[in-house]
Write a protein that holds these residues in place. Structure first.
Motif, PDB file in Angstrom:
ATOM      1  N   GLU A  52       0.826  -1.223   0.000  1.00  0.00           N
ATOM      2  CA  GLU A  52       0.000   0.000   0.000  1.00  0.00           C
ATOM      3  C   GLU A  52       0.853   1.263   0.000  1.00  0.00           C
ATOM      4  N   ARG A  53       1.937   1.250   0.728  1.00  0.00           N
ATOM      5  CA  ARG A  53       2.783   2.439   0.872  1.00  0.00           C
ATOM      6  C   ARG A  53       3.789   2.615  -0.272  1.00  0.00           C
ATOM      7  N   LEU A  54       4.269   1.494  -0.819  1.00  0.00           N
ATOM      8  CA  LEU A  54       5.345   1.574  -1.813  1.00  0.00           C
ATOM      9  C   LEU A  54       4.954   1.057  -3.202  1.00  0.00           C
ATOM     10  N   GLY A  55       3.832   0.350  -3.282  1.00  0.00           N
ATOM     11  CA  GLY A  55       3.413  -0.195  -4.568  1.00  0.00           C
ATOM     12  C   GLY A  55       4.241  -1.378  -5.033  1.00  0.00           C
ATOM     13  N   VAL A  56       4.912  -2.039  -4.105  1.00  0.00           N
ATOM     14  CA  VAL A  56       5.760  -3.186  -4.451  1.00  0.00           C
ATOM     15  C   VAL A  56       5.024  -4.471  -4.097  1.00  0.00           C
ATOM     16  N   ASP A  57       4.846  -5.328  -5.091  1.00  0.00           N
ATOM     17  CA  ASP A  57       4.287  -6.653  -4.848  1.00  0.00           C
ATOM     18  C   ASP A  57       5.411  -7.591  -4.440  1.00  0.00           C
ATOM     19  N   VAL A  58       5.155  -8.387  -3.427  1.00  0.00           N
ATOM     20  CA  VAL A  58       6.133  -9.382  -2.988  1.00  0.00           C
ATOM     21  C   VAL A  58       5.491 -10.746  -3.215  1.00  0.00           C
ATOM     22  N   PRO A  59       5.929 -11.444  -4.257  1.00  0.00           N
ATOM     23  CA  PRO A  59       5.359 -12.769  -4.494  1.00  0.00           C
ATOM     24  C   PRO A  59       5.763 -13.749  -3.399  1.00  0.00           C
ATOM     25  N   GLU A  60       4.912 -14.719  -3.179  1.00  0.00           N
ATOM     26  CA  GLU A  60       5.179 -15.717  -2.138  1.00  0.00           C
ATOM     27  C   GLU A  60       6.531 -16.396  -2.335  1.00  0.00           C
ATOM     28  N   SER A  61       6.951 -16.542  -3.566  1.00  0.00           N
ATOM     29  CA  SER A  61       8.235 -17.185  -3.846  1.00  0.00           C
ATOM     30  C   SER A  61       9.430 -16.372  -3.316  1.00  0.00           C
ATOM     31  N   ASP A  62       9.210 -15.094  -3.005  1.00  0.00           N
ATOM     32  CA  ASP A  62      10.280 -14.245  -2.468  1.00  0.00           C
ATOM     33  C   ASP A  62      10.269 -14.138  -0.945  1.00  0.00           C
ATOM     34  N   TYR A  63       9.285 -14.682  -0.281  1.00  0.00           N
ATOM     35  CA  TYR A  63       9.194 -14.540   1.175  1.00  0.00           C
ATOM     36  C   TYR A  63      10.464 -15.007   1.877  1.00  0.00           C
ATOM     37  N   ALA A  64      11.042 -16.093   1.415  1.00  0.00           N
ATOM     38  CA  ALA A  64      12.239 -16.643   2.068  1.00  0.00           C
ATOM     39  C   ALA A  64      13.447 -15.711   1.947  1.00  0.00           C
ATOM     40  N   LYS A  65      13.414 -14.800   0.995  1.00  0.00           N
ATOM     41  CA  LYS A  65      14.509 -13.842   0.809  1.00  0.00           C
ATOM     42  C   LYS A  65      14.436 -12.695   1.821  1.00  0.00           C
ATOM     43  N   LEU A  66      13.285 -12.537   2.458  1.00  0.00           N
ATOM     44  CA  LEU A  66      13.038 -11.404   3.346  1.00  0.00           C
ATOM     45  C   LEU A  66      13.100 -11.851   4.795  1.00  0.00           C
ATOM     46  N   VAL A  67      14.300 -11.902   5.308  1.00  0.00           N
ATOM     47  CA  VAL A  67      14.504 -12.394   6.673  1.00  0.00           C
ATOM     48  C   VAL A  67      14.850 -11.242   7.613  1.00  0.00           C
ATOM     49  N   THR A  68      15.826 -10.448   7.241  1.00  0.00           N
ATOM     50  CA  THR A  68      16.292  -9.364   8.104  1.00  0.00           C
ATOM     51  C   THR A  68      15.806  -8.005   7.591  1.00  0.00           C
ATOM     52  N   LEU A  69      15.968  -7.007   8.409  1.00  0.00           N
ATOM     53  CA  LEU A  69      15.646  -5.646   7.982  1.00  0.00           C
ATOM     54  C   LEU A  69      16.498  -5.267   6.763  1.00  0.00           C
ATOM     55  N   ALA A  70      17.764  -5.642   6.791  1.00  0.00           N
ATOM     56  CA  ALA A  70      18.645  -5.357   5.656  1.00  0.00           C
ATOM     57  C   ALA A  70      18.143  -6.035   4.380  1.00  0.00           C
ATOM     58  N   ASP A  71      17.607  -7.254   4.502  1.00  0.00           N
ATOM     59  CA  ASP A  71      17.036  -7.944   3.340  1.00  0.00           C
ATOM     60  C   ASP A  71      15.867  -7.156   2.769  1.00  0.00           C
ATOM     61  N   PHE A  72      14.996  -6.694   3.641  1.00  0.00           N
ATOM     62  CA  PHE A  72      13.840  -5.912   3.198  1.00  0.00           C
ATOM     63  C   PHE A  72      14.280  -4.633   2.496  1.00  0.00           C
ATOM     64  N   VAL A  73      15.224  -3.932   3.083  1.00  0.00           N
ATOM     65  CA  VAL A  73      15.693  -2.667   2.492  1.00  0.00           C
ATOM     66  C   VAL A  73      16.257  -2.913   1.104  1.00  0.00           C
ATOM     67  N   ALA A  74      17.133  -3.891   0.959  1.00  0.00           N
ATOM     68  CA  ALA A  74      17.741  -4.188  -0.339  1.00  0.00           C
ATOM     69  C   ALA A  74      16.686  -4.608  -1.361  1.00  0.00           C
ATOM     70  N   TYR A  75      15.767  -5.463  -0.947  1.00  0.00           N
ATOM     71  CA  TYR A  75      14.708  -5.944  -1.831  1.00  0.00           C
ATOM     72  C   TYR A  75      13.853  -4.783  -2.329  1.00  0.00           C
ATOM     73  N   LEU A  76      13.439  -3.938  -1.405  1.00  0.00           N
ATOM     74  CA  LEU A  76      12.570  -2.819  -1.776  1.00  0.00           C
ATOM     75  C   LEU A  76      13.306  -1.769  -2.602  1.00  0.00           C
ATOM     76  N   GLN A  77      14.551  -1.496  -2.278  1.00  0.00           N
ATOM     77  CA  GLN A  77      15.317  -0.525  -3.065  1.00  0.00           C
ATOM     78  C   GLN A  77      15.413  -0.955  -4.523  1.00  0.00           C
ATOM     79  N   ALA A  78      15.525  -2.239  -4.753  1.00  0.00           N
ATOM     80  CA  ALA A  78      15.641  -2.744  -6.121  1.00  0.00           C
ATOM     81  C   ALA A  78      14.320  -2.700  -6.879  1.00  0.00           C
ATOM     82  N   ARG A  79      13.214  -2.536  -6.164  1.00  0.00           N
ATOM     83  CA  ARG A  79      11.904  -2.649  -6.821  1.00  0.00           C
ATOM     84  C   ARG A  79      11.019  -1.407  -6.738  1.00  0.00           C
ATOM     85  N   VAL A  80      11.309  -0.522  -5.845  1.00  0.00           N
ATOM     86  CA  VAL A  80      10.439   0.637  -5.677  1.00  0.00           C
ATOM     87  C   VAL A  80      10.607   1.576  -6.868  1.00  0.00           C
ATOM     88  N   ARG A  81       9.522   2.194  -7.257  1.00  0.00           N
ATOM     89  CA  ARG A  81       9.519   3.082  -8.423  1.00  0.00           C
ATOM     90  C   ARG A  81       9.936   4.475  -8.025  1.00  0.00           C
TER      91      ARG A  81
END
Length: 81
Positions: A52-81
């Motif tokens: 809702e806040r960033l417009g980034v969809d996170v597919p279920e297949s990526d959930y395992a990649k999102l473990v730490t805060l640093a993981d979330f930041v890197a993931y979102l930085q690569a995808r946010v518009r």
């Protein structure tokens, strides 16, 4: 979007499922779910808030990649518009 803005957005979304958690209490390199002690439904609600806040969809297949805060930041930085 810069890293601090993404972190601020992450913490705003996190406060919707764990209002008692302070940003200073979260270590960037430790599993986030362990630090906030929430279940899988809370995790899904957290991802919905991020979408809702960033417009980034996170597919279920990526959930395992999102473990730490640093993981979330890197993931979102690569995808946010």
């Amino acid at each position: 979007m810069d890293e601090q803005t993404i972190r601020d957005t992450l913490f705003a979304a996190l406060r919707t499922i764990a209002p008692e958690v302070a940003p200073d209490d979260i270590a960037a390199d430790r599993p986030l779910r362990d630090q906030v002690d929430r279940d899988s439904m809370d995790f899904l609600n957290f991802l919905i808030r991020l979408h809702e806040r960033l417009g980034v969809d996170v597919p279920e297949s990526d959930y395992a990649k999102l473990v730490t805060l640093a993981d979330f930041v890197a993931y979102l930085q690569a995808r946010v518009r």
